[in-house]
Design an enzyme around this catalytic site. Structure first.
Site, mmCIF file in Angstrom:
data_model
loop_
_atom_site.group_PDB
_atom_site.id
_atom_site.type_symbol
_atom_site.label_atom_id
_atom_site.label_comp_id
_atom_site.label_asym_id
_atom_site.label_seq_id
_atom_site.Cartn_x
_atom_site.Cartn_y
_atom_site.Cartn_z
ATOM 1 N N SER A 180 0.920 -1.207 0.139
ATOM 2 C CA SER A 180 -0.034 -0.004 0.081
ATOM 3 C C SER A 180 0.743 1.522 0.033
ATOM 4 O O SER A 180 0.543 2.406 -0.389
ATOM 5 C CB SER A 180 -0.778 0.235 1.273
ATOM 6 O OG SER A 180 -0.273 0.023 2.336
ATOM 7 N N TYR A 210 -3.408 0.455 4.381
ATOM 8 C CA TYR A 210 -4.134 -0.866 4.439
ATOM 9 C C TYR A 210 -4.366 -1.370 5.813
ATOM 10 O O TYR A 210 -5.428 -2.017 5.971
ATOM 11 C CB TYR A 210 -3.519 -1.925 3.577
ATOM 12 C CG TYR A 210 -3.704 -2.031 2.419
ATOM 13 C CD1 TYR A 210 -4.110 -0.830 1.573
ATOM 14 C CD2 TYR A 210 -3.031 -3.264 1.472
ATOM 15 C CE1 TYR A 210 -4.290 -0.913 0.111
ATOM 16 C CE2 TYR A 210 -3.192 -2.980 0.055
ATOM 17 C CZ TYR A 210 -4.058 -1.966 -0.657
ATOM 18 O OH TYR A 210 -3.957 -2.034 -2.156
ATOM 19 N N GLY A 211 -3.403 -1.148 6.837
ATOM 20 C CA GLY A 211 -3.863 -1.537 8.307
ATOM 21 C C GLY A 211 -5.150 -1.078 8.651
ATOM 22 O O GLY A 211 -5.648 -1.483 9.759
ATOM 23 N N CYS A 244 2.945 -6.920 2.038
ATOM 24 C CA CYS A 244 2.351 -6.237 3.111
ATOM 25 C C CYS A 244 1.675 -7.182 3.984
ATOM 26 O O CYS A 244 1.067 -8.298 3.501
ATOM 27 C CB CYS A 244 1.211 -5.229 2.293
ATOM 28 S SG CYS A 244 -0.062 -4.701 3.355
ATOM 29 N N ASN A 245 2.049 -7.370 5.195
ATOM 30 C CA ASN A 245 1.445 -8.227 6.183
ATOM 31 C C ASN A 245 -0.090 -8.009 6.256
ATOM 32 O O ASN A 245 -0.688 -9.100 6.243
ATOM 33 C CB ASN A 245 1.998 -7.875 7.506
ATOM 34 C CG ASN A 245 3.652 -8.380 7.638
ATOM 35 O OD1 ASN A 245 3.597 -9.636 7.676
ATOM 36 N ND2 ASN A 245 4.334 -7.605 7.272
ATOM 37 N N SER A 246 -0.673 -6.946 6.147
ATOM 38 C CA SER A 246 -1.897 -6.519 6.258
ATOM 39 C C SER A 246 -2.750 -7.274 5.233
ATOM 40 O O SER A 246 -3.712 -8.132 5.447
ATOM 41 C CB SER A 246 -2.334 -5.257 6.322
ATOM 42 O OG SER A 246 -1.867 -4.564 7.344
ATOM 43 N N CYS A 286 5.578 -5.464 9.964
ATOM 44 C CA CYS A 286 5.405 -4.842 8.911
ATOM 45 C C CYS A 286 6.341 -4.375 7.831
ATOM 46 O O CYS A 286 7.352 -3.986 8.427
ATOM 47 C CB CYS A 286 4.646 -3.313 9.500
ATOM 48 S SG CYS A 286 4.377 -2.145 8.163
ATOM 49 N N THR A 287 6.194 -4.522 6.638
ATOM 50 C CA THR A 287 7.331 -4.272 5.622
ATOM 51 C C THR A 287 7.786 -3.003 5.774
ATOM 52 O O THR A 287 8.907 -2.541 5.414
ATOM 53 C CB THR A 287 7.012 -4.543 4.381
ATOM 54 O OG1 THR A 287 5.869 -3.975 3.946
ATOM 55 C CG2 THR A 287 6.823 -6.238 4.346
ATOM 56 N N HIS A 288 7.209 -1.754 6.377
ATOM 57 C CA HIS A 288 7.656 -0.602 6.430
ATOM 58 C C HIS A 288 8.655 -0.622 7.367
ATOM 59 O O HIS A 288 9.796 0.365 7.436
ATOM 60 C CB HIS A 288 6.575 0.431 6.920
ATOM 61 C CG HIS A 288 5.739 0.922 5.842
ATOM 62 N ND1 HIS A 288 4.590 0.176 5.339
ATOM 63 C CD2 HIS A 288 5.702 2.287 5.155
ATOM 64 C CE1 HIS A 288 4.255 1.105 4.576
ATOM 65 N NE2 HIS A 288 4.762 2.154 4.329
#
Length: 261
Positions: A8, A39-40, A71-73, A182-184
């Protein structure tokens, strides 16, 4: 072979970087849905519907050989319907809870993710399956996602902001691993490490994802002929407000940023 990496926001660049490090010869596209970021915070069905529609269109237009949901979400919700819909392999990212459980000596570690990821039954099941003998702390933070986006846009991140996000954990004396769920968050690895201290190991999914992609594509690549020169392009669903983003994307070998419509 052509790999499409999807998120996202810019967090998935941490996965793209690992993919490029392991397999620099491949073509990569990076698609981020900044129109619906983050997205979360979306309702579950809204997220699933959005990801299905957008990626079906992206696969049709960009013609990748494999999709990575960085994206984990999105991964925890949309992988099953995506795999039913798309005719190419889809690799998802989930919190590296198994890796942390194997690594933790104190049997006490944390999972740092978005609020949506820490609340999902998928995360609870990963803990039950791989870390039932551990004390696992869950912390959801939207602030850290925003800080990662700001850092990639060229802004300086103040450590007190990181400390504020991690405040519930800073009094733990035996917490020895933190899962970057989270990939961030790998984009903030330096700042997170400074706040958590050198005794805490940071664990993410980047290497595991790169290995999984390799296992799915190597056989096809061995059969492919006339490999094109490696290219990498970025696509967004809304024009970014920050004009320095393109320069930052270029540090990930992304040579252009185009609006995906």
């Amino acid at each position: 072979m052509h790999v499409l990496v999807f998120d996202s926001g810019v967090g998935g660049l941490s996965i793209l970087e690992e993919l490029q490090r392991v397999s620099p010869q491949r073509q990569y596209s990076y698609l981020f849905d900044n129109l619906y970021f983050p997205y979360g915070e979306l309702e579950e069905q809204q997220l699933i519907t959005r990801v299905l529609q957008l990626l079906s269109k992206a696969v049709n237009q960009l013609k990748p050989d494999l999709v990575v949901i960085a994206c984990n979400s999105a991964s925890t919700l949309s992988l099953p319907p995506l795999r039913e819909t798309l005719s190419i392999p889809v690799v998802g990212v989930v919190p590296a809870i198994k890796s942390a459980a194997n690594k933790s000596l104190t049997r006490h570690f944390g999972v740092l993710a978005t609020p949506g990821t820490v609340e999902r039954t998928y995360t609870e099941q990963l803990i039950a399956d791989f870390a039932k003998d551990c004390r696992v702390e869950l912390l959801g933070s939207t602030l850290l996602v925003q800080l990662a986006e700001q850092k990639l846009s060229g802004e300086t991140i103040a450590l007190p902001d990181i400390e504020r996000a991690l405040a519930p954990w800073l009094l733990f004396e035996d917490l020895d691993c933190v899962v970057l769920g989270c990939t961030h968050f790998p984009l903030l690895k330096e700042e997170l490490q400074q706040v958590l201290g050198s005794k805490v190991s940071l664990v993410d999914s980047g290497a595991a994802i790169a290995n999984r992609v390799n296992s799915l594509l190597l056989d096809s690549e061995a059969l492919a002929s006339g490999q094109k020169k490696a290219e990498a392009h970025a696509y967004c669903t809304m024009h970014p407000a920050n004009s320095t983003l393109l320069k930052q994307l270029q540090s990930y070998q992304l040579s252009s940023l185009q609006l995906f419509t």
